[in-house]
Design a protein around this motif. Structure first.
Motif, PDB file in Angstrom:
ATOM      1  N   PRO A 102       0.801  -1.225   0.000  1.00  0.00           N
ATOM      2  CA  PRO A 102       0.000   0.000   0.000  1.00  0.00           C
ATOM      3  C   PRO A 102       0.839   1.283   0.000  1.00  0.00           C
ATOM      4  O   PRO A 102       0.374   2.319  -0.452  1.00  0.00           O
ATOM      5  N   ARG A 103       2.079   1.202   0.471  1.00  0.00           N
ATOM      6  CA  ARG A 103       2.929   2.396   0.507  1.00  0.00           C
ATOM      7  C   ARG A 103       3.332   2.855  -0.888  1.00  0.00           C
ATOM      8  O   ARG A 103       3.813   3.970  -1.067  1.00  0.00           O
ATOM      9  N   ALA A 104       3.102   2.030  -1.889  1.00  0.00           N
ATOM     10  CA  ALA A 104       3.441   2.386  -3.264  1.00  0.00           C
ATOM     11  C   ALA A 104       2.353   3.241  -3.918  1.00  0.00           C
ATOM     12  O   ALA A 104       2.479   3.620  -5.083  1.00  0.00           O
ATOM     13  N   ARG A 105       1.324   3.602  -3.176  1.00  0.00           N
ATOM     14  CA  ARG A 105       0.152   4.274  -3.748  1.00  0.00           C
ATOM     15  C   ARG A 105       0.481   5.556  -4.500  1.00  0.00           C
ATOM     16  O   ARG A 105      -0.190   5.913  -5.455  1.00  0.00           O
ATOM     17  N   SER A 106       1.500   6.278  -4.095  1.00  0.00           N
ATOM     18  CA  SER A 106       1.807   7.554  -4.741  1.00  0.00           C
ATOM     19  C   SER A 106       2.948   7.453  -5.749  1.00  0.00           C
ATOM     20  O   SER A 106       3.305   8.449  -6.376  1.00  0.00           O
ATOM     21  N   ALA A 107       3.515   6.286  -5.937  1.00  0.00           N
ATOM     22  CA  ALA A 107       4.664   6.125  -6.830  1.00  0.00           C
ATOM     23  C   ALA A 107       4.265   6.319  -8.294  1.00  0.00           C
ATOM     24  O   ALA A 107       3.236   5.833  -8.744  1.00  0.00           O
ATOM     25  N   LYS A 108       5.102   7.074  -9.016  1.00  0.00           N
ATOM     26  CA  LYS A 108       4.914   7.282 -10.454  1.00  0.00           C
ATOM     27  C   LYS A 108       6.268   7.119 -11.132  1.00  0.00           C
ATOM     28  O   LYS A 108       7.256   7.690 -10.701  1.00  0.00           O
ATOM     29  N   LEU A 109       6.281   6.348 -12.198  1.00  0.00           N
ATOM     30  CA  LEU A 109       7.504   6.103 -12.957  1.00  0.00           C
ATOM     31  C   LEU A 109       7.416   6.841 -14.283  1.00  0.00           C
ATOM     32  O   LEU A 109       6.467   6.658 -15.048  1.00  0.00           O
ATOM     33  N   ARG A 110       8.416   7.682 -14.545  1.00  0.00           N
ATOM     34  CA  ARG A 110       8.521   8.382 -15.822  1.00  0.00           C
ATOM     35  C   ARG A 110       9.863   8.010 -16.449  1.00  0.00           C
ATOM     36  O   ARG A 110      10.867   7.895 -15.747  1.00  0.00           O
ATOM     37  N   VAL A 111       9.865   7.831 -17.789  1.00  0.00           N
ATOM     38  CA  VAL A 111      11.071   7.398 -18.488  1.00  0.00           C
ATOM     39  C   VAL A 111      11.273   8.262 -19.731  1.00  0.00           C
ATOM     40  O   VAL A 111      10.326   8.533 -20.473  1.00  0.00           O
ATOM     41  N   ILE A 112      12.519   8.691 -19.939  1.00  0.00           N
ATOM     42  CA  ILE A 112      12.899   9.419 -21.132  1.00  0.00           C
ATOM     43  C   ILE A 112      14.017   8.635 -21.821  1.00  0.00           C
ATOM     44  O   ILE A 112      14.828   7.996 -21.150  1.00  0.00           O
ATOM     45  N   GLU A 113      14.018   8.675 -23.157  1.00  0.00           N
ATOM     46  CA  GLU A 113      15.026   7.961 -23.921  1.00  0.00           C
ATOM     47  C   GLU A 113      15.795   8.950 -24.798  1.00  0.00           C
ATOM     48  O   GLU A 113      15.205   9.845 -25.398  1.00  0.00           O
ATOM     49  N   LYS A 114      17.091   8.777 -24.851  1.00  0.00           N
ATOM     50  CA  LYS A 114      17.952   9.651 -25.650  1.00  0.00           C
ATOM     51  C   LYS A 114      18.017   9.118 -27.077  1.00  0.00           C
ATOM     52  O   LYS A 114      18.364   7.958 -27.291  1.00  0.00           O
ATOM     53  N   ASN A 115      17.677   9.953 -28.058  1.00  0.00           N
ATOM     54  CA  ASN A 115      17.669   9.532 -29.462  1.00  0.00           C
ATOM     55  C   ASN A 115      18.963   9.829 -30.193  1.00  0.00           C
ATOM     56  O   ASN A 115      19.288   9.189 -31.171  1.00  0.00           O
ATOM     57  N   LYS A 116      19.682  10.851 -29.738  1.00  0.00           N
ATOM     58  CA  LYS A 116      20.917  11.263 -30.414  1.00  0.00           C
ATOM     59  C   LYS A 116      22.080  11.185 -29.438  1.00  0.00           C
ATOM     60  O   LYS A 116      21.914  10.800 -28.279  1.00  0.00           O
ATOM     61  N   THR A 117      23.234  11.559 -29.885  1.00  0.00           N
ATOM     62  CA  THR A 117      24.416  11.486 -29.014  1.00  0.00           C
ATOM     63  C   THR A 117      24.405  12.550 -27.943  1.00  0.00           C
ATOM     64  O   THR A 117      25.135  12.444 -26.981  1.00  0.00           O
ATOM     65  N   GLU A 118      23.562  13.584 -28.088  1.00  0.00           N
ATOM     66  CA  GLU A 118      23.449  14.615 -27.055  1.00  0.00           C
ATOM     67  C   GLU A 118      21.996  14.825 -26.708  1.00  0.00           C
ATOM     68  O   GLU A 118      21.124  14.765 -27.550  1.00  0.00           O
ATOM     69  N   LEU A 119      21.728  15.116 -25.459  1.00  0.00           N
ATOM     70  CA  LEU A 119      20.362  15.424 -25.000  1.00  0.00           C
ATOM     71  C   LEU A 119      20.423  16.639 -24.137  1.00  0.00           C
ATOM     72  O   LEU A 119      21.278  16.841 -23.347  1.00  0.00           O
TER      73      LEU A 119
END
Length: 119
Positions: A102-119
């Protein structure tokens, strides 16, 4: 801490399952550790050091933290279009996960991916 929690409970009253002092202690911890400013500072640094096709995943546990991650990720994606959000919406725990933890109720996972050699 027990005395402060009791004072907060007497002042605010008890509403719902979560103790009324929880948000107060959370606010003290966030301010003391400079959590939000640290997060704003470190996210671009980590993203800049990702390899091409590398992913940065961040789990946030409260709305203030999630807002910083969301805005920084959007900023990084907009910057020269060198990255992309893996999912538009954050991943959140399933009902089964919440039943087990139940302690996970507020957890949010966000993911970003790098497409080029620089971000």
């Amino acid at each position: 801490t027990t005395q402060l929690a009791e004072i907060i409970e007497k002042t605010i009253g008890s509403h719902g399952r979560i103790h009324p002092a929880t948000k107060t202690f959370q606010a003290i911890r966030i301010a003391t550790n400079a959590e939000l400013s640290s997060l704003e500072k470190v996210l671009p640094q980590v993203a800049d050091n990702l390899n091409k096709d590398g992913r940065l995943a961040v789990i946030s546990f409260h709305s203030l933290e999630d807002r910083v991650v969301k805005l920084k990720f959007k900023e990084l994606v907009a910057r020269d279009g060198e990255g992309r959000l893996v999912d538009k919406k954050p991943l959140v725990p399933t009902r089964e996960e919440l039943r087990d933890n139940p302690r996970a109720r507020s957890a949010k996972l966000r993911v970003i991916e790098k497409n080029k050699t620089e971000l």
